[in-house]
Write an enzyme that holds these catalytic residues in place. Structure first.
Site, mmCIF file in Angstrom:
data_model
loop_
_atom_site.group_PDB
_atom_site.id
_atom_site.type_symbol
_atom_site.label_atom_id
_atom_site.label_comp_id
_atom_site.label_asym_id
_atom_site.label_seq_id
_atom_site.Cartn_x
_atom_site.Cartn_y
_atom_site.Cartn_z
ATOM 1 N N PHE A 1 -1.812 37.810 -75.056
ATOM 2 C CA PHE A 1 -2.706 38.278 -76.105
ATOM 3 C C PHE A 1 -4.125 38.006 -75.585
ATOM 4 C CE2 PHE A 1 -4.977 38.046 -80.114
ATOM 5 C CZ PHE A 1 -4.382 39.053 -80.850
ATOM 6 N N TYR B 1 -1.738 33.180 -90.327
ATOM 7 C CA TYR B 1 -1.719 34.376 -91.190
ATOM 8 C C TYR B 1 -0.590 35.347 -90.868
ATOM 9 C CZ TYR B 1 -4.508 35.884 -87.170
ATOM 10 O OH TYR B 1 -4.958 36.118 -85.904
ATOM 11 N N ARG C 1 5.198 48.758 -83.219
ATOM 12 C CA ARG C 1 5.905 47.495 -83.480
ATOM 13 C C ARG C 1 6.381 47.457 -84.925
ATOM 14 N NH1 ARG C 1 2.170 42.423 -82.133
ATOM 15 N NH2 ARG C 1 1.206 43.239 -84.018
HETATM 16 C C1 LIG Z 1 -2.512 36.586 -83.413
HETATM 17 C C2 LIG Z 1 -2.652 35.856 -82.139
HETATM 18 C C3 LIG Z 1 -3.772 35.076 -81.883
HETATM 19 C C4 LIG Z 1 -4.859 35.060 -82.906
HETATM 20 O O1 LIG Z 1 -5.935 34.267 -82.632
HETATM 21 P P1 LIG Z 1 -7.003 33.958 -83.773
HETATM 22 O O2 LIG Z 1 -8.043 33.216 -83.063
HETATM 23 O O3 LIG Z 1 -6.315 33.128 -84.812
HETATM 24 O O4 LIG Z 1 -7.474 35.253 -84.324
HETATM 25 C C5 LIG Z 1 -3.821 34.372 -80.696
HETATM 26 N N1 LIG Z 1 -2.808 34.441 -79.794
HETATM 27 C C6 LIG Z 1 -1.721 35.198 -80.017
HETATM 28 C C7 LIG Z 1 -0.611 35.230 -79.016
HETATM 29 C C8 LIG Z 1 -1.614 35.930 -81.185
HETATM 30 O O5 LIG Z 1 -0.541 36.684 -81.410
#
Ligand SMILES: *Cc1c(COP(=O)(O)O)cnc(C)c1O
Length: 407
Positions: free
Chosen positions: A126, A217, A366
């Site tokens: 991500f 979330y 997805r």
């Molecule tokens: C959703 C997600 C995040 C989100 O990061 P935030 O800083 O909370 O917005 C980070 N890493 C992964 C793998 C995710 O799926």
């Protein structure tokens, strides 16, 4: 054998999760397959938001920091998350966002391994995981971010810490946590697991993992922008030192000393004042997951994923949706990802029919399976609507090709 809608209703009637499911708010006719991006609102979470605002804030005001226990919410919420991920209560704290927590944990790991100069991040992570590692490295001369496939061979002797996703956010591939943790340790590296796509979706055994993070979330149903959490194995907590050393992580925050001294235990991972309203909502939402039991939830999700994939193959083979998620139960997380050249337009056409998956560029649709808020009948109905969208070809219309800001 292909299940009828009636068979699906039978499965749902026998489902031990059905008593929890009714405590979530369900928009009429909506088939929501995006609980892996933003979990749904539960009645207890809504009640708790109102209580926190009206009573604790409205009436209690400043007294509520102690009277309502606001000051310890990060630890109390952390202890609930710890139960979901198989950690000890004092190994998890709820705070900040996943991104910020990654920054803090990577920095702490580099301080524990000062003789090593590389952070290894999975190339297909991500993106925020990569961005945060690079942002940290930009402050530290000599520290390098290396992108690689998540394999044992990629971990060199100069790697201080490895950052991996437990479940790939695109393909839903589930990594072998024990094997990769052992591989990192055999090279003398620490490991940080991003559990954003597995915590609250499946039972987790952290085993020898050093650190973990995840968000509030998605599967935890904490609401938009809910606080995230971080985990530090107890054996590292005394050595744990992070650079966002704000007053809430101080050993005696209300002594207002000019000199920073880290608090005992994980409280030192905090930086500023906790977001009380958001943490309270997350706290209430977690009770439903704990009541559900992760083994039962996982079994139901697997059953729903098998049903979806089987119905799709039986009822709509000509659509050519190509599953990129492994079919073996032990190799997948809790969403199914299909590749399709018209992925974006199909997602838009489905949304118009009140079926909500999401789209990840360049061509992946997805479908998230969150059995606390999804039934087998929902799965049946979604495939039914998808088959209709394909038959009628509505996704081919130009209006379905306009990209929205959030996909
Ligand atoms: C959703 C997600 C995040 C989100 O990061 P935030 O800083 O909370 O917005 C980070 N890493 C992964 C793998 C995710 O799926």
């Amino acid at each position: 054998m292909m299940l009828s809608r009636e068979d699906c209703a039978g499965l749902d009637r026998r489902d031990p999760l059905k008593g929890i499911r009714i405590r979530f708010r369900r928009p009429k006719d909506l088939l929501y397959f995006d609980g892996n991006s933003l979990g749904m609102l539960s009645q207890p979470a809504l009640r708790r938001a109102v209580e926190t605002i009206e009573e604790e804030w409205g009436e209690g005001l400043i007294e509520s920091w102690t009277e309502a226990g606001w000051i310890n919410l990060p630890e109390r919420v952390g202890a609930k998350i710890a139960r979901l991920i198989g950690a000890e209560a004092d190994e998890v704290i709820a705070t900040d966002s996943t991104s910020v927590n990654i920054f803090k944990l990577l920095a702490a790991a580099l301080r524990i391994r000062p003789e090593r100069h590389a952070i290894l991040v999975e190339a297909g992570s991500f993106p925020t995981d990569i961005y945060m590692a690079e942002g940290l490295a930009s402050l530290l001369p000599g520290i390098e971010v290396r992108l690689a496939e998540p394999t044992a061979d990629a971990i060199g002797e100069d790697v201080a810490v490895v950052l991996l996703g437990h479940v790939d956010y695109r393909t839903a591939e589930l990594r072998d946590m024990a094997a990769l943790t052992a591989a990192a340790h055999s090279k003398g590296a620490l490991i940080l697991w991003d559990l954003s796509h597995s915590a609250g979706a499946l039972p987790i055994a952290l085993g020898a993992a050093d650190f973990a993070v995840g968000c509030g979330y998605k599967y935890l149903n904490g609401g938009p922008g809910a606080p995230a959490w971080l985990h530090v194995a107890r054996r590292w907590q005394d050595a744990f030192s992070q650079p966002l050393s704000g007053w809430m992580g101080h050993a005696a925050a209300f002594d207002f000393e000019p000199q920073y001294r880290p608090a005992k235990g994980l409280r030192r991972a905090l930086s500023g004042t906790p977001p009380v309203i958001a943490l309270s909502v997350l706290d209430a939402a977690l009770d439903l997951l704990l009541e559900a039991d992760m083994e039962r939830l996982r079994a139901s999700a697997q059953s729903q994923m098998d049903l979806f994939d089987g119905l799709l193959a039986a009822r709509c083979p000509e659509a050519g949706l190509d599953l990129v998620t492994p079919r073996e139960h032990h190799r997948r997380g809790s969403h199914l990802a299909y590749r399709h050249p018209e992925g974006y337009a199909l997602t838009q056409a489905l949304r118009e029919r009140l079926v909500i998956p999401d789209f990840r560029a360049p061509d992946i649709i997805r479908f998230g399976f969150t059995p606390l808020t999804l039934t087998h009948v929902d799965v049946w109905d979604a495939v039914d609507r998808l088959a209709a969208v394909w038959r009628e070809g509505s996704f081919r219309e130009p209006r379905h090709r306009q990209r929205a800001a959030v996909t």
